[in-house]
Write an enzyme that holds these catalytic residues in place. Structure first.
Site, PDB file in Angstrom:
ATOM      1  N   SER A   1     -10.418  -6.255   5.171  1.00 43.65           N
ATOM      2  CA  SER A   1     -11.157  -6.978   6.190  1.00 43.65           C
ATOM      3  C   SER A   1     -11.550  -8.405   5.779  1.00 43.65           C
ATOM      4  O   SER A   1     -12.655  -8.838   6.057  1.00 43.65           O
ATOM      5  CB  SER A   1     -12.399  -6.159   6.571  1.00 43.65           C
ATOM      6  OG  SER A   1     -12.781  -6.475   7.879  1.00 43.65           O
TER       7      SER A   1
ATOM      8  N   PHE B   1      -6.890   2.518   5.756  1.00 40.26           N
ATOM      9  CA  PHE B   1      -6.536   1.980   7.070  1.00 40.26           C
ATOM     10  C   PHE B   1      -6.862   0.488   7.160  1.00 40.26           C
ATOM     11  O   PHE B   1      -7.776   0.014   6.475  1.00 40.26           O
ATOM     12  CB  PHE B   1      -7.322   2.700   8.184  1.00 40.26           C
ATOM     13  CG  PHE B   1      -7.039   4.172   8.242  1.00 40.26           C
ATOM     14  CD1 PHE B   1      -5.952   4.640   8.971  1.00 40.26           C
ATOM     15  CD2 PHE B   1      -7.835   5.076   7.550  1.00 40.26           C
ATOM     16  CE1 PHE B   1      -5.674   6.007   9.010  1.00 40.26           C
ATOM     17  CE2 PHE B   1      -7.562   6.432   7.581  1.00 40.26           C
ATOM     18  CZ  PHE B   1      -6.485   6.906   8.317  1.00 40.26           C
TER      19      PHE B   1
ATOM     20  N   ASP C   1     -10.036  -6.408  -1.418  1.00 41.62           N
ATOM     21  CA  ASP C   1      -9.090  -5.816  -0.472  1.00 41.62           C
ATOM     22  C   ASP C   1      -9.836  -5.174   0.688  1.00 41.62           C
ATOM     23  O   ASP C   1     -10.582  -4.208   0.501  1.00 41.62           O
ATOM     24  CB  ASP C   1      -8.232  -4.768  -1.195  1.00 41.62           C
ATOM     25  CG  ASP C   1      -7.157  -4.188  -0.289  1.00 41.62           C
ATOM     26  OD1 ASP C   1      -6.942  -4.724   0.821  1.00 41.62           O
ATOM     27  OD2 ASP C   1      -6.528  -3.198  -0.690  1.00 41.62           O
TER      28      ASP C   1
ATOM     29  N   ASP D   1       0.842  -1.206   0.000  1.00 44.71           N
ATOM     30  CA  ASP D   1       0.000   0.000   0.000  1.00 44.71           C
ATOM     31  C   ASP D   1       0.873   1.250   0.000  1.00 44.71           C
ATOM     32  O   ASP D   1       1.690   1.452   0.902  1.00 44.71           O
ATOM     33  CB  ASP D   1      -0.891   0.005   1.246  1.00 44.71           C
ATOM     34  CG  ASP D   1      -2.041  -0.979   1.131  1.00 44.71           C
ATOM     35  OD1 ASP D   1      -2.656  -1.045   0.050  1.00 44.71           O
ATOM     36  OD2 ASP D   1      -2.313  -1.685   2.112  1.00 44.71           O
TER      37      ASP D   1
ATOM     38  N   GLY E   1      -8.147  -2.753   9.641  1.00 48.45           N
ATOM     39  CA  GLY E   1      -9.054  -2.959  10.758  1.00 48.45           C
ATOM     40  C   GLY E   1     -10.383  -2.231  10.661  1.00 48.45           C
ATOM     41  O   GLY E   1     -10.987  -1.896  11.677  1.00 48.45           O
TER      42      GLY E   1
HETATM   43  O1  F6R Z   1      -5.688  -0.972   1.042  1.00 47.24           O
HETATM   44  C1  F6R Z   1      -5.788  -1.231   2.180  1.00 47.24           C
HETATM   45  C2  F6R Z   1      -6.111  -0.183   3.145  1.00 47.24           C
HETATM   46  O2  F6R Z   1      -6.464   0.914   2.439  1.00 47.24           O
HETATM   47  C3  F6R Z   1      -5.606  -2.607   2.586  1.00 47.24           C
HETATM   48  O3  F6R Z   1      -4.663  -3.294   1.797  1.00 47.24           O
HETATM   49  C4  F6R Z   1      -5.266  -2.842   4.030  1.00 47.24           C
HETATM   50  O4  F6R Z   1      -3.922  -2.994   4.187  1.00 47.24           O
HETATM   51  C5  F6R Z   1      -5.975  -4.029   4.496  1.00 47.24           C
HETATM   52  O5  F6R Z   1      -7.335  -3.776   4.360  1.00 47.24           O
HETATM   53  C6  F6R Z   1      -5.627  -4.291   5.921  1.00 47.24           C
HETATM   54  O6  F6R Z   1      -6.170  -5.413   6.365  1.00 47.24           O
HETATM   55  P1  F6R Z   1      -7.508  -5.538   7.205  1.00 47.24           P
HETATM   56  O7  F6R Z   1      -7.189  -5.183   8.583  1.00 47.24           O
HETATM   57  O8  F6R Z   1      -8.528  -4.696   6.552  1.00 47.24           O
HETATM   58  O9  F6R Z   1      -7.800  -6.982   7.055  1.00 47.24           O
END
Ligand code: F6R
Length: 268
Positions: free
Chosen positions: A217, A183, A215, A74, A185
Protein backbone atom coordinates in the site's frame (compact mmCIF):
# COMPACT_ATOMS: atom_id res chain seq x y z
CA UNK A 1 7.28 17.55 -16.93
CA UNK A 2 9.63 14.73 -17.88
CA UNK A 3 12.47 15.48 -15.45
CA UNK A 4 14.45 12.70 -17.09
CA UNK A 5 11.89 10.05 -16.25
CA UNK A 6 11.81 8.80 -19.78
CA UNK A 7 15.57 8.41 -19.82
CA UNK A 8 17.48 5.30 -18.90
CA UNK A 9 17.69 4.94 -15.14
CA UNK A 10 20.71 6.37 -13.39
CA UNK A 11 23.39 3.82 -12.61
CA UNK A 12 25.80 6.00 -10.67
CA UNK A 13 24.99 4.73 -7.17
CA UNK A 14 27.80 4.67 -4.67
CA UNK A 15 28.08 3.38 -1.13
CA UNK A 16 28.62 5.96 1.59
CA UNK A 17 28.79 4.75 5.20
CA UNK A 18 27.04 1.53 4.25
CA UNK A 19 24.07 3.31 2.72
CA UNK A 20 23.54 3.36 -1.02
CA UNK A 21 23.38 6.90 -2.30
CA UNK A 22 22.94 8.36 -5.72
CA UNK A 23 21.79 11.58 -7.33
CA UNK A 24 18.49 9.93 -8.31
CA UNK A 25 16.43 11.77 -5.68
CA UNK A 26 17.21 15.47 -5.38
CA UNK A 27 15.55 18.34 -3.53
CA UNK A 28 12.76 20.28 -5.20
CA UNK A 29 12.30 24.03 -4.92
CA UNK A 30 8.79 25.44 -4.44
CA UNK A 31 8.67 26.63 -8.03
CA UNK A 32 9.27 23.10 -9.27
CA UNK A 33 12.77 23.73 -10.59
CA UNK A 34 15.64 21.62 -9.41
CA UNK A 35 18.25 23.70 -7.64
CA UNK A 36 19.86 21.74 -4.89
CA UNK A 37 21.84 18.89 -6.46
CA UNK A 38 23.19 17.51 -3.21
CA UNK A 39 23.51 13.76 -3.12
CA UNK A 40 20.80 12.21 -0.96
CA UNK A 41 19.91 8.67 0.07
CA UNK A 42 18.82 6.78 -3.03
CA UNK A 43 15.29 5.43 -3.03
CA UNK A 44 14.46 2.53 -5.28
CA UNK A 45 11.05 1.58 -6.63
CA UNK A 46 10.41 -2.11 -7.17
CA UNK A 47 7.12 -2.98 -8.90
CA UNK A 48 5.16 -5.86 -7.43
CA UNK A 49 4.46 -7.86 -10.58
CA UNK A 50 1.54 -9.78 -9.11
CA UNK A 51 -0.41 -6.54 -9.60
CA UNK A 52 0.63 -5.89 -13.21
CA UNK A 53 -1.70 -6.29 -16.17
CA UNK A 54 -0.81 -9.70 -17.60
CA UNK A 55 -2.50 -8.79 -20.89
CA UNK A 56 0.25 -6.19 -21.23
CA UNK A 57 3.12 -8.24 -19.84
CA UNK A 58 5.67 -7.43 -22.55
CA UNK A 59 4.71 -3.76 -22.90
CA UNK A 60 4.81 -3.10 -19.15
CA UNK A 61 8.10 -4.93 -18.47
CA UNK A 62 9.78 -3.31 -21.48
CA UNK A 63 8.82 0.14 -20.21
CA UNK A 64 9.71 -0.54 -16.58
CA UNK A 65 13.10 -2.02 -17.51
CA UNK A 66 14.29 1.53 -18.16
CA UNK A 67 12.80 3.08 -15.03
CA UNK A 68 13.06 0.77 -12.05
CA UNK A 69 15.86 -0.99 -10.20
CA UNK A 70 14.39 -4.45 -9.62
CA UNK A 71 11.20 -6.50 -9.75
CA UNK A 72 9.29 -7.87 -6.77
CA UNK A 73 7.89 -11.36 -7.35
CA UNK A 74 5.33 -12.64 -4.83
CA UNK A 75 5.32 -16.40 -4.47
CA UNK A 76 2.51 -17.83 -2.29
CA UNK A 77 1.62 -21.41 -1.51
CA UNK A 78 -2.03 -21.03 -0.49
CA UNK A 79 -1.14 -22.09 3.08
CA UNK A 80 1.04 -19.39 4.58
CA UNK A 81 -1.38 -16.89 3.09
CA UNK A 82 -4.80 -17.70 1.61
CA UNK A 83 -3.80 -16.88 -1.96
CA UNK A 84 -1.68 -18.21 -4.83
CA UNK A 85 0.03 -15.80 -7.21
CA UNK A 86 3.37 -15.96 -9.05
CA UNK A 87 5.87 -18.80 -9.27
CA UNK A 88 9.47 -19.59 -10.26
CA UNK A 89 8.14 -20.12 -13.79
CA UNK A 90 7.07 -16.47 -13.87
CA UNK A 91 10.64 -15.42 -13.04
CA UNK A 92 11.83 -17.38 -16.07
CA UNK A 93 9.31 -15.53 -18.25
CA UNK A 94 10.44 -12.11 -16.98
CA UNK A 95 14.08 -13.13 -17.54
CA UNK A 96 13.39 -13.53 -21.25
CA UNK A 97 12.84 -9.79 -21.60
CA UNK A 98 14.65 -8.24 -18.64
CA UNK A 99 18.09 -8.28 -17.10
CA UNK A 100 17.01 -6.44 -13.94
CA UNK A 101 17.51 -8.15 -10.57
CA UNK A 102 14.50 -10.00 -9.25
CA UNK A 103 13.49 -10.32 -5.64
CA UNK A 104 11.33 -13.29 -4.69
CA UNK A 105 9.07 -12.76 -1.67
CA UNK A 106 8.28 -16.22 -0.37
CA UNK A 107 4.94 -16.32 1.41
CA UNK A 108 5.15 -20.06 2.04
CA UNK A 109 5.16 -22.37 5.05
CA UNK A 110 8.13 -24.43 3.80
CA UNK A 111 10.81 -22.05 2.46
CA UNK A 112 13.32 -24.93 2.03
CA UNK A 113 11.19 -26.35 -0.78
CA UNK A 114 11.34 -23.08 -2.75
CA UNK A 115 14.83 -21.80 -2.00
CA UNK A 116 16.65 -24.39 -4.12
CA UNK A 117 14.33 -23.76 -7.08
CA UNK A 118 15.08 -20.05 -6.85
CA UNK A 119 18.81 -20.73 -6.53
CA UNK A 120 18.64 -22.85 -9.68
CA UNK A 121 17.07 -19.85 -11.45
CA UNK A 122 19.74 -17.54 -10.01
CA UNK A 123 17.04 -15.27 -8.59
CA UNK A 124 19.15 -12.40 -7.24
CA UNK A 125 17.26 -11.87 -3.98
CA UNK A 126 15.51 -14.65 -2.07
CA UNK A 127 13.39 -13.30 0.78
CA UNK A 128 11.85 -15.53 3.43
CA UNK A 129 9.38 -14.78 6.20
CA UNK A 130 10.93 -14.60 9.66
CA UNK A 131 7.85 -16.31 11.10
CA UNK A 132 8.72 -19.63 9.39
CA UNK A 133 12.52 -19.51 9.78
CA UNK A 134 12.79 -20.92 13.29
CA UNK A 135 15.35 -23.72 13.10
CA UNK A 136 16.11 -22.99 9.44
CA UNK A 137 17.45 -19.44 9.25
CA UNK A 138 21.19 -20.07 9.33
CA UNK A 139 21.06 -23.06 6.98
CA UNK A 140 18.92 -21.29 4.37
CA UNK A 141 20.82 -18.00 4.52
CA UNK A 142 24.09 -19.92 4.07
CA UNK A 143 22.60 -21.92 1.20
CA UNK A 144 21.59 -18.70 -0.59
CA UNK A 145 24.95 -17.02 0.05
CA UNK A 146 26.90 -20.11 -1.04
CA UNK A 147 25.11 -19.79 -4.39
CA UNK A 148 26.33 -16.19 -4.70
CA UNK A 149 22.82 -14.74 -4.17
CA UNK A 150 21.36 -12.33 -1.63
CA UNK A 151 19.23 -13.40 1.34
CA UNK A 152 16.35 -11.34 2.65
CA UNK A 153 14.02 -11.68 5.60
CA UNK A 154 10.44 -10.38 5.69
CA UNK A 155 8.54 -9.36 8.85
CA UNK A 156 4.76 -9.41 9.15
CA UNK A 157 3.12 -6.36 10.75
CA UNK A 158 2.91 -8.12 14.14
CA UNK A 159 6.47 -9.46 14.13
CA UNK A 160 8.95 -7.42 16.17
CA UNK A 161 12.43 -6.79 14.76
CA UNK A 162 13.96 -8.58 17.77
CA UNK A 163 12.80 -11.88 16.19
CA UNK A 164 15.61 -11.65 13.63
CA UNK A 165 18.37 -10.39 15.93
CA UNK A 166 20.13 -13.81 16.10
CA UNK A 167 20.92 -13.59 12.36
CA UNK A 168 20.36 -9.93 11.48
CA UNK A 169 24.01 -9.33 10.61
CA UNK A 170 23.83 -12.08 7.96
CA UNK A 171 20.91 -10.76 5.93
CA UNK A 172 21.21 -8.51 2.90
CA UNK A 173 17.67 -7.14 3.00
CA UNK A 174 14.92 -6.70 5.59
CA UNK A 175 11.40 -6.19 4.30
CA UNK A 176 8.80 -4.64 6.58
CA UNK A 177 5.26 -5.62 5.60
CA UNK A 178 3.08 -2.54 5.90
CA UNK A 179 -0.04 -4.61 5.15
CA UNK A 180 -0.98 -8.16 6.07
CA UNK A 181 0.72 -10.38 3.47
CA UNK A 182 -1.28 -12.07 0.73
CA UNK A 183 -3.25 -9.51 -1.21
CA UNK A 184 -2.98 -6.17 -2.99
CA UNK A 185 -5.16 -3.20 -2.14
CA UNK A 186 -5.25 -3.58 1.62
CA UNK A 187 -5.17 -0.98 4.36
CA UNK A 188 -1.83 0.51 5.31
CA UNK A 189 -0.71 -0.33 8.85
CA UNK A 190 0.95 2.84 10.07
CA UNK A 191 2.55 1.39 13.22
CA UNK A 192 4.86 -0.78 11.09
CA UNK A 193 6.83 2.33 10.12
CA UNK A 194 8.44 2.44 13.57
CA UNK A 195 10.28 -0.76 12.65
CA UNK A 196 11.81 0.93 9.59
CA UNK A 197 13.09 3.77 11.76
CA UNK A 198 14.48 1.30 14.31
CA UNK A 199 16.21 -0.74 11.61
CA UNK A 200 17.84 2.38 10.17
CA UNK A 201 19.13 3.39 13.60
CA UNK A 202 20.40 -0.10 14.28
CA UNK A 203 22.19 -0.24 10.94
CA UNK A 204 23.93 3.01 11.67
CA UNK A 205 24.85 2.05 15.20
CA UNK A 206 26.16 -1.45 14.40
CA UNK A 207 27.43 -0.93 10.85
CA UNK A 208 25.12 -3.57 9.40
CA UNK A 209 24.88 -3.74 5.60
CA UNK A 210 21.24 -4.73 5.00
CA UNK A 211 18.94 -2.64 2.86
CA UNK A 212 15.47 -1.84 4.21
CA UNK A 213 12.39 -2.41 2.08
CA UNK A 214 8.73 -1.63 2.73
CA UNK A 215 5.94 -3.66 1.14
CA UNK A 216 2.25 -2.85 0.94
CA UNK A 217 0.00 0.00 0.00
CA UNK A 218 2.62 2.57 -0.94
CA UNK A 219 0.85 5.31 -2.84
CA UNK A 220 0.08 9.00 -2.86
CA UNK A 221 -1.82 8.52 0.41
CA UNK A 222 1.18 7.04 2.23
CA UNK A 223 4.35 8.29 0.45
CA UNK A 224 4.92 11.13 2.92
CA UNK A 225 4.75 8.93 6.02
CA UNK A 226 6.86 6.21 4.42
CA UNK A 227 9.47 8.74 3.31
CA UNK A 228 9.75 10.06 6.86
CA UNK A 229 10.46 6.53 8.10
CA UNK A 230 13.07 6.21 5.34
CA UNK A 231 13.22 2.76 3.68
CA UNK A 232 15.69 2.22 0.82
CA UNK A 233 13.23 0.32 -1.38
CA UNK A 234 9.52 0.96 -2.00
CA UNK A 235 7.44 -1.88 -3.37
CA UNK A 236 4.84 -0.30 -5.62
CA UNK A 237 1.82 -2.35 -6.51
CA UNK A 238 -1.74 -1.70 -7.51
CA UNK A 239 -2.41 1.30 -5.29
CA UNK A 240 0.81 3.17 -6.08
CA UNK A 241 1.48 2.24 -9.73
CA UNK A 242 -0.37 -0.34 -11.81
CA UNK A 243 -3.86 0.75 -10.75
CA UNK A 244 -3.35 4.39 -11.71
CA UNK A 245 -3.88 4.12 -15.47
CA UNK A 246 -4.18 1.47 -18.18
CA UNK A 247 -1.08 2.89 -19.86
CA UNK A 248 2.07 2.05 -17.87
CA UNK A 249 3.86 5.18 -19.08
CA UNK A 250 1.06 7.34 -17.68
CA UNK A 251 0.94 5.32 -14.47
CA UNK A 252 4.66 5.84 -13.98
CA UNK A 253 4.31 9.58 -14.59
CA UNK A 254 1.45 9.82 -12.08
CA UNK A 255 3.41 7.80 -9.52
CA UNK A 256 6.45 10.08 -9.91
CA UNK A 257 4.26 13.17 -9.51
CA UNK A 258 2.57 11.66 -6.46
CA UNK A 259 5.91 10.87 -4.85
CA UNK A 260 7.28 14.31 -5.61
CA UNK A 261 4.16 16.16 -4.42
CA UNK A 262 4.03 14.27 -1.16
CA UNK A 263 7.75 14.19 -0.30
CA UNK A 264 9.13 17.30 -1.98
CA UNK A 265 11.79 15.15 -3.65
CA UNK A 266 12.35 14.70 -7.35
CA UNK A 267 12.71 11.39 -9.17
CA UNK A 268 15.01 12.04 -12.11
O1 F6R B 1 3.47 -8.94 -0.68
C1 F6R B 1 2.54 -8.38 -1.11
C2 F6R B 1 1.19 -8.88 -0.84
O2 F6R B 1 1.30 -9.83 0.11
C3 F6R B 1 2.76 -7.19 -1.90
O3 F6R B 1 3.96 -7.24 -2.65
C4 F6R B 1 1.65 -6.77 -2.82
O4 F6R B 1 1.88 -7.21 -4.08
C5 F6R B 1 1.54 -5.31 -2.79
O5 F6R B 1 1.25 -4.94 -1.49
C6 F6R B 1 0.46 -4.88 -3.72
O6 F6R B 1 0.38 -3.56 -3.81
P1 F6R B 1 -0.62 -2.63 -3.02
O7 F6R B 1 -1.92 -2.72 -3.69
O8 F6R B 1 -0.61 -3.05 -1.61
O9 F6R B 1 0.01 -1.30 -3.21
Amino acid sequence: MCRGRKCKRNNTSELVDGVTTSPTIISKENNGFVEDKQIMRKVEFSPSLMTMDLDKFKEQITFLNNHVDSYHIDIMDGHYVPNITLSPWFIEEVRKISDLPMSAHLMVTDPSFWVQQLIDLKCEWICMHAEVLDGLAFRLIDQIHDAGLKAGVVLNPETPIETIFPYIELVDKITIMTVDPGFAGQRFIESTLDKIVALRELREEKGYQYVIEMDGSSSRKTFKRIDEAGPDIYIVGRSGLFGLDEDIEKSWEIMCNDYEDMTGKVIS
